[in-house]
Design a protein around this motif. Structure first.
Motif, PDB file in Angstrom:
ATOM      1  N   LEU A 275       0.823  -1.211   0.000  1.00 41.96           N
ATOM      2  CA  LEU A 275       0.000   0.000   0.000  1.00 41.96           C
ATOM      3  C   LEU A 275       0.860   1.266   0.000  1.00 41.96           C
ATOM      4  N   GLN A 276       1.949   1.262   0.757  1.00 41.79           N
ATOM      5  CA  GLN A 276       2.804   2.445   0.848  1.00 41.79           C
ATOM      6  C   GLN A 276       3.398   2.832  -0.505  1.00 41.79           C
ATOM      7  N   ALA A 277       3.531   1.875  -1.408  1.00 42.47           N
ATOM      8  CA  ALA A 277       4.145   2.145  -2.709  1.00 42.47           C
ATOM      9  C   ALA A 277       3.156   2.667  -3.746  1.00 42.47           C
ATOM     10  N   ILE A 278       1.866   2.661  -3.434  1.00 45.53           N
ATOM     11  CA  ILE A 278       0.876   3.073  -4.433  1.00 45.53           C
ATOM     12  C   ILE A 278       0.120   4.339  -4.041  1.00 45.53           C
TER      13      ILE A 278
ATOM     14  N   ILE B 233      -6.247  -4.360  -2.981  1.00 48.00           N
ATOM     15  CA  ILE B 233      -5.761  -5.728  -2.838  1.00 48.00           C
ATOM     16  C   ILE B 233      -4.290  -5.658  -3.215  1.00 48.00           C
ATOM     17  N   THR B 234      -3.431  -5.903  -2.240  1.00 46.44           N
ATOM     18  CA  THR B 234      -1.997  -5.706  -2.430  1.00 46.44           C
ATOM     19  C   THR B 234      -1.240  -7.025  -2.297  1.00 46.44           C
ATOM     20  N   PHE B 235       0.058  -6.964  -2.532  1.00 44.84           N
ATOM     21  CA  PHE B 235       0.925  -8.145  -2.448  1.00 44.84           C
ATOM     22  C   PHE B 235       0.363  -9.313  -3.261  1.00 44.84           C
ATOM     23  N   ASN B 236      -0.075  -9.009  -4.485  1.00 42.35           N
ATOM     24  CA  ASN B 236      -0.605 -10.032  -5.399  1.00 42.35           C
ATOM     25  C   ASN B 236      -1.736 -10.843  -4.785  1.00 42.35           C
ATOM     26  N   GLY B 237      -2.585 -10.175  -4.036  1.00 46.15           N
ATOM     27  CA  GLY B 237      -3.741 -10.827  -3.436  1.00 46.15           C
ATOM     28  C   GLY B 237      -3.521 -11.308  -2.019  1.00 46.15           C
ATOM     29  N   GLY B 238      -2.330 -11.148  -1.496  1.00 49.80           N
ATOM     30  CA  GLY B 238      -2.032 -11.621  -0.153  1.00 49.80           C
ATOM     31  C   GLY B 238      -2.595 -10.754   0.956  1.00 49.80           C
ATOM     32  N   LEU B 239      -2.984  -9.520   0.617  1.00 46.44           N
ATOM     33  CA  LEU B 239      -3.473  -8.592   1.629  1.00 46.44           C
ATOM     34  C   LEU B 239      -4.620  -7.769   1.052  1.00 46.44           C
ATOM     35  N   VAL B 240      -5.727  -7.725   1.774  1.00 48.81           N
ATOM     36  CA  VAL B 240      -6.866  -6.884   1.403  1.00 48.81           C
ATOM     37  C   VAL B 240      -6.998  -5.856   2.510  1.00 48.81           C
ATOM     38  N   GLN B 241      -6.998  -4.581   2.120  1.00 51.71           N
ATOM     39  CA  GLN B 241      -7.028  -3.553   3.148  1.00 51.71           C
ATOM     40  C   GLN B 241      -7.746  -2.298   2.679  1.00 51.71           C
ATOM     41  N   GLU B 242      -8.224  -1.552   3.666  1.00 54.36           N
ATOM     42  CA  GLU B 242      -8.742  -0.230   3.363  1.00 54.36           C
ATOM     43  C   GLU B 242      -7.545   0.633   2.991  1.00 54.36           C
ATOM     44  N   ASN B 243      -7.772   1.653   2.212  1.00 49.60           N
ATOM     45  CA  ASN B 243      -6.663   2.509   1.810  1.00 49.60           C
ATOM     46  C   ASN B 243      -6.151   3.381   2.952  1.00 49.60           C
ATOM     47  N   THR B 244      -6.771   3.259   4.107  1.00 49.31           N
ATOM     48  CA  THR B 244      -6.259   3.886   5.325  1.00 49.31           C
ATOM     49  C   THR B 244      -5.156   3.036   5.940  1.00 49.31           C
ATOM     50  N   GLY B 245      -5.045   1.774   5.485  1.00 47.69           N
ATOM     51  CA  GLY B 245      -4.051   0.851   6.010  1.00 47.69           C
ATOM     52  C   GLY B 245      -4.641  -0.268   6.848  1.00 47.69           C
TER      53      GLY B 245
ATOM     54  N   THR C 203       0.657   7.456  -4.538  1.00 44.07           N
ATOM     55  CA  THR C 203       0.511   8.417  -5.637  1.00 44.07           C
ATOM     56  C   THR C 203      -0.627   8.007  -6.564  1.00 44.07           C
ATOM     57  N   PHE C 204      -0.720   6.709  -6.863  1.00 40.71           N
ATOM     58  CA  PHE C 204      -1.795   6.220  -7.733  1.00 40.71           C
ATOM     59  C   PHE C 204      -3.157   6.383  -7.063  1.00 40.71           C
ATOM     60  N   LEU C 205      -3.225   6.065  -5.767  1.00 45.12           N
ATOM     61  CA  LEU C 205      -4.488   6.204  -5.041  1.00 45.12           C
ATOM     62  C   LEU C 205      -4.955   7.653  -5.041  1.00 45.12           C
ATOM     63  N   GLU C 206      -4.014   8.555  -4.855  1.00 45.97           N
ATOM     64  CA  GLU C 206      -4.349   9.979  -4.867  1.00 45.97           C
ATOM     65  C   GLU C 206      -4.822  10.420  -6.252  1.00 45.97           C
ATOM     66  N   GLU C 207      -4.087  10.013  -7.279  1.00 44.74           N
ATOM     67  CA  GLU C 207      -4.439  10.387  -8.655  1.00 44.74           C
ATOM     68  C   GLU C 207      -5.808   9.855  -9.059  1.00 44.74           C
ATOM     69  N   LEU C 208      -6.148   8.653  -8.579  1.00 41.00           N
ATOM     70  CA  LEU C 208      -7.431   8.036  -8.915  1.00 41.00           C
ATOM     71  C   LEU C 208      -8.543   8.403  -7.928  1.00 41.00           C
ATOM     72  N   ASP C 209      -8.229   9.277  -6.995  1.00 35.87           N
ATOM     73  CA  ASP C 209      -9.181   9.726  -5.976  1.00 35.87           C
ATOM     74  C   ASP C 209      -9.751   8.542  -5.186  1.00 35.87           C
ATOM     75  N   LEU C 210      -8.852   7.688  -4.717  1.00 37.80           N
ATOM     76  CA  LEU C 210      -9.249   6.502  -3.958  1.00 37.80           C
ATOM     77  C   LEU C 210      -8.812   6.583  -2.493  1.00 37.80           C
ATOM     78  N   LEU C 211      -8.703   7.785  -1.967  1.00 37.03           N
ATOM     79  CA  LEU C 211      -8.253   7.941  -0.587  1.00 37.03           C
ATOM     80  C   LEU C 211      -9.390   8.207   0.389  1.00 37.03           C
ATOM     81  N   GLY C 212     -10.619   8.278  -0.094  1.00 34.85           N
ATOM     82  CA  GLY C 212     -11.753   8.558   0.778  1.00 34.85           C
ATOM     83  C   GLY C 212     -12.228   7.328   1.532  1.00 34.85           C
ATOM     84  N   GLU C 213     -13.350   7.501   2.222  1.00 32.94           N
ATOM     85  CA  GLU C 213     -13.939   6.385   2.958  1.00 32.94           C
ATOM     86  C   GLU C 213     -14.381   5.285   2.001  1.00 32.94           C
ATOM     87  N   ASN C 214     -14.384   4.071   2.506  1.00 32.77           N
ATOM     88  CA  ASN C 214     -14.829   2.897   1.749  1.00 32.77           C
ATOM     89  C   ASN C 214     -14.034   2.673   0.465  1.00 32.77           C
TER      90      ASN C 214
END
Length: 73
Positions: A7-10, A27-39, A12-23
């Motif tokens: 998540l820490q590496a993306i 899916i990171t680490f090739n599916g190994g981790l599912v998380q809110e963009n809050t961490g 910039t992409f989350l910000e550009e795509l406006d994906l930093l809000g609630e809900n």
């Protein structure tokens, strides 16, 4: 967003795509981790230490690099 990166590496992409809000989720680490963009982690899948040993043995034989992350539990 789905990626092989942590998540820490993306951020910039989350910000550009406006994906930093609630809900908003990633899916990171090739599916190994599912998380809110809050961490906050919602679900994770990992290997046992025995699995990692077998994988490491194979990657050594094939002279391939291997990065392993340990989640602490």
């Amino acid at each position: 967003l789905t990626t092989g990166r942590p998540l820490q590496a993306i951020g910039t992409f989350l910000e550009e795509l406006d994906l930093l809000g609630e809900n908003q989720y990633s899916i990171t680490f090739n599916g190994g981790l599912v998380q809110e963009n809050t961490g906050r982690i919602l679900d994770k899948t990992g290997f046992s230490i025995d699995d990692v040993r077998v994988i490491r043995q194979v990657t050594n034989q094939l002279d391939l690099p291997l990065d392993v992350l340990y989640g602490g539990d």
